[in-house]
Design an enzyme around this catalytic site. Structure first.
Site, PDB file in Angstrom:
ATOM      1  N   TRP A   1      -1.323   8.294  -3.179  1.00 18.83           N
ATOM      2  CA  TRP A   1      -1.173   8.850  -2.157  1.00 18.83           C
ATOM      3  C   TRP A   1       0.140   7.162  -2.024  1.00 18.83           C
ATOM      4  CZ3 TRP A   1      -1.928   5.017   1.949  1.00 18.83           C
ATOM      5  CH2 TRP A   1      -3.109   4.585   1.933  1.00 18.83           C
ATOM      6  N   GLU A  33      -7.544  -6.257   6.260  1.00 15.32           N
ATOM      7  CA  GLU A  33      -6.561  -5.691   4.952  1.00 15.32           C
ATOM      8  C   GLU A  33      -6.058  -6.113   4.955  1.00 15.32           C
ATOM      9  OE1 GLU A  33      -7.749  -2.740   2.987  1.00 15.32           O
ATOM     10  OE2 GLU A  33      -9.381  -1.277   4.488  1.00 15.32           O
ATOM     11  N   GLU A  40      -5.680  -1.140  -3.376  1.00 12.72           N
ATOM     12  CA  GLU A  40      -6.520  -1.632  -1.337  1.00 12.72           C
ATOM     13  C   GLU A  40      -4.983  -2.013  -0.889  1.00 12.72           C
ATOM     14  OE1 GLU A  40      -8.975  -2.615   0.164  1.00 12.72           O
ATOM     15  OE2 GLU A  40     -10.348  -1.351  -1.166  1.00 12.72           O
ATOM     16  N   HIS A  57      -3.339   0.062   1.832  1.00 10.34           N
ATOM     17  CA  HIS A  57      -3.881   0.328   3.033  1.00 10.34           C
ATOM     18  C   HIS A  57      -3.459  -0.908   4.416  1.00 10.34           C
ATOM     19  CE1 HIS A  57      -7.855   1.462   0.921  1.00 10.34           C
ATOM     20  NE2 HIS A  57      -7.031   1.954   0.825  1.00 10.34           N
ATOM     21  N   GLU A 105     -17.424  -2.512   0.995  1.00 11.50           N
ATOM     22  CA  GLU A 105     -17.041  -1.502   1.179  1.00 11.50           C
ATOM     23  C   GLU A 105     -17.742  -0.377   1.592  1.00 11.50           C
ATOM     24  OE1 GLU A 105     -14.339  -0.755  -0.657  1.00 11.50           O
ATOM     25  OE2 GLU A 105     -13.335  -2.510  -2.318  1.00 11.50           O
ATOM     26  N   THR A 142     -16.296  -0.734   5.707  1.00 10.02           N
ATOM     27  CA  THR A 142     -14.810  -0.711   5.937  1.00 10.02           C
ATOM     28  C   THR A 142     -14.827   0.914   5.727  1.00 10.02           C
ATOM     29  OG1 THR A 142     -14.285  -0.643   3.272  1.00 10.02           O
ATOM     30  CG2 THR A 142     -13.625  -2.636   5.270  1.00 10.02           C
ATOM     31  N   ASP A 168     -10.592   5.918  -0.513  1.00 11.39           N
ATOM     32  CA  ASP A 168     -10.650   5.184  -1.017  1.00 11.39           C
ATOM     33  C   ASP A 168     -11.699   4.522  -1.433  1.00 11.39           C
ATOM     34  OD1 ASP A 168      -7.792   6.230  -1.957  1.00 11.39           O
ATOM     35  OD2 ASP A 168      -7.067   3.756  -0.851  1.00 11.39           O
ATOM     36  N   GLU A 169     -12.549   3.651   0.259  1.00 10.87           N
ATOM     37  CA  GLU A 169     -13.173   2.391   0.373  1.00 10.87           C
ATOM     38  C   GLU A 169     -14.316   3.595  -0.351  1.00 10.87           C
ATOM     39  OE1 GLU A 169     -11.843  -0.083   0.847  1.00 10.87           O
ATOM     40  OE2 GLU A 169     -10.577  -0.136   2.606  1.00 10.87           O
ATOM     41  N   HIS A 191     -14.387   3.094  -3.948  1.00 16.44           N
ATOM     42  CA  HIS A 191     -14.943   1.855  -4.235  1.00 16.44           C
ATOM     43  C   HIS A 191     -16.123   1.014  -3.920  1.00 16.44           C
ATOM     44  CE1 HIS A 191     -10.419   1.176  -3.574  1.00 16.44           C
ATOM     45  NE2 HIS A 191     -10.780   1.744  -4.179  1.00 16.44           N
TER      46      HIS A 191
END
Length: 401
Positions: free
Chosen positions: A93, A138, A176, A179, A230, A233, A262-263, A266
């Site tokens: 995305w 971020e 990242e 974000h 990670e 967050t 995403d976090e 990760h």
């Protein structure tokens, strides 16, 4: 002269060598003229000796850790287990996918922005403060990439190295980077925050940097810190998404939701790499885990300021705690989660004495954190309500207690 130096260090009335000279009575021999040395000088010698020993031990440990990182790269482990956790660019995305498009007609674009602002109007100030604090954290991504490039055996020396750890670092950074961009654009479009003060805070944070983990060049410390950070967050963004949804802002809920996803990926990468290192060097990893825990896993935005409030991070954290976006209890849960995930309590025969002490400390830490949280809540319940004015929301007061 190690024997003499040892006695000098341990004797109650310590001796020191003042000068060497040839003895007239016994030709060919050297006599030492000894004088009293103060206890403070003795302590200084001990400190210097300890510091040299500690520095040597640290250098040896990091060299061993570096060799493990290089083996994981060379045998293809990073390629097989970590790099697949990065989303291909074509499938990822982008911020433009989640916000009003300027490719639409002017009327449609204005309508979409008006709809976004109408939904954002229902978001309370405490959640906005949490959102801004997360966005600022971020946006300090350049600092985090520079920290990653200090890790022995995993750094990207040329900026385009081909080894797997360098490709992971660049791929992680690329993901990242979206974000901060996405949160920044949402905050700009919603019209609820003072963007100049927000941008000033980002500027200050990038100039100030971040307090490093105990050993910034240590792969073990970096992997452990990455897993914790990670997960923290992920929790924060996921909770923000939930609250935004309850307040009727579907756009913000989706934004925070995709970032949280995403976090989560990760976190899985750093957790998996740490688990692999635990299999190879359990004693080194458990000692590293204890060192990171003793230093406390602080958020990378700890040094933020807007140029007015030098305690801005503390105030932001207090709002996050009170609103339930991220709490001290979450930290205790994280420690417990990783102790269980890495099977720390099950480590046995391979541990040194120091390793066993580290194991005991880490396994007992969740209980201590929860007890401290209970005491803090008891104290807070007896205190009067407190508020702080945040420049991010045009100096409106926001409850911190």
């Amino acid at each position: 002269m190690p024997g003499l130096m040892t006695m000098m260090a341990l004797a109650p009335s310590t001796l020191s060598v003042k000068r060497c000279f040839r003895s007239k009575e016994t030709p060919g021999t050297t006599v030492l003229l000894l004088t009293k040395r103060s206890s403070s000088s003795s302590a200084h010698l001990l400190r210097r000796s300890w510091a040299r020993g500690a520095a040597t031990a640290t250098a040896t440990a990091i060299r061993d850790e570096q060799e493990l990182m290089q083996r994981l790269d060379e045998d293809g482990w990073v390629d097989r287990h970590l790099l697949p956790l990065l989303t291909p660019v074509e499938e990822a995305w982008q911020p433009a996918d989640l916000l009003p498009s300027f490719a639409a007609s002017a009327d449609e674009q204005r309508s979409k922005v008006a709809e976004l602002q109408a939904r954002a109007a229902a978001v309370p100030d405490d959640l906005l403060v949490c959102l801004v604090g997360n966005m600022i954290t971020e946006e300090a991504l350049p600092t985090y990439m520079s920290m990653g490039n200090r890790v022995a055996g995993a750094s990207d020396a040329t900026g385009c190295d081909g080894h797997a750890w360098a490709r992971w670092l660049r791929g992680w950074t690329a993901e990242e980077n979206r974000h901060g961009d996405l949160l920044n654009r949402y905050l700009y479009l919603c019209g609820r925050v003072d963007m100049r003060q927000v941008e000033t805070t980002v500027h200050h944070l990038l100039r100030r940097g971040m307090r490093a983990i105990p050993r910034p060049s240590s792969p073990y410390h970096s992997l452990i810190y990455g897993a914790f950070q990670e997960r923290a967050t992920f929790v924060s963004h996921a909770r923000t998404a939930g609250r935004a949804s309850r307040h009727g802002d579907a756009c913000l809920a989706k934004i925070c939701g995709v970032i949280a996803a995403d976090e989560r990926r990760h976190e899985a990468a750093y957790t998996k790499a740490s688990a692999r290192a635990f299999e190879t060097d359990p004693d080194g990893l458990v000692r590293a885990l204890a060192a990171v825990m003793r230093a406390k896993v602080t958020m990378p935005g700890e040094l933020m300021t807007d140029g007015r409030d030098e305690h801005l991070f503390d105030h932001f954290s207090a709002v996050a705690q009170r609103s339930g976006v991220y709490t001290a209890a979450d930290y205790g849960d994280m420690v417990e989660h990783f102790v269980r995930r890495w099977k720390v309590a099950e480590l046995g025969a391979d541990l040194s004495g120091e390793g066993r002490r580290a194991q005991d400390y880490v396994c007992g830490l969740p209980r201590k954190i929860r007890r401290m949280e209970e005491l803090a809540q008891d104290r807070a319940a007896k205190m009067e309500a407190q508020s702080v004015r945040f420049s991010w929301v045009f100096d409106r007061p926001v409850r911190t207690l």
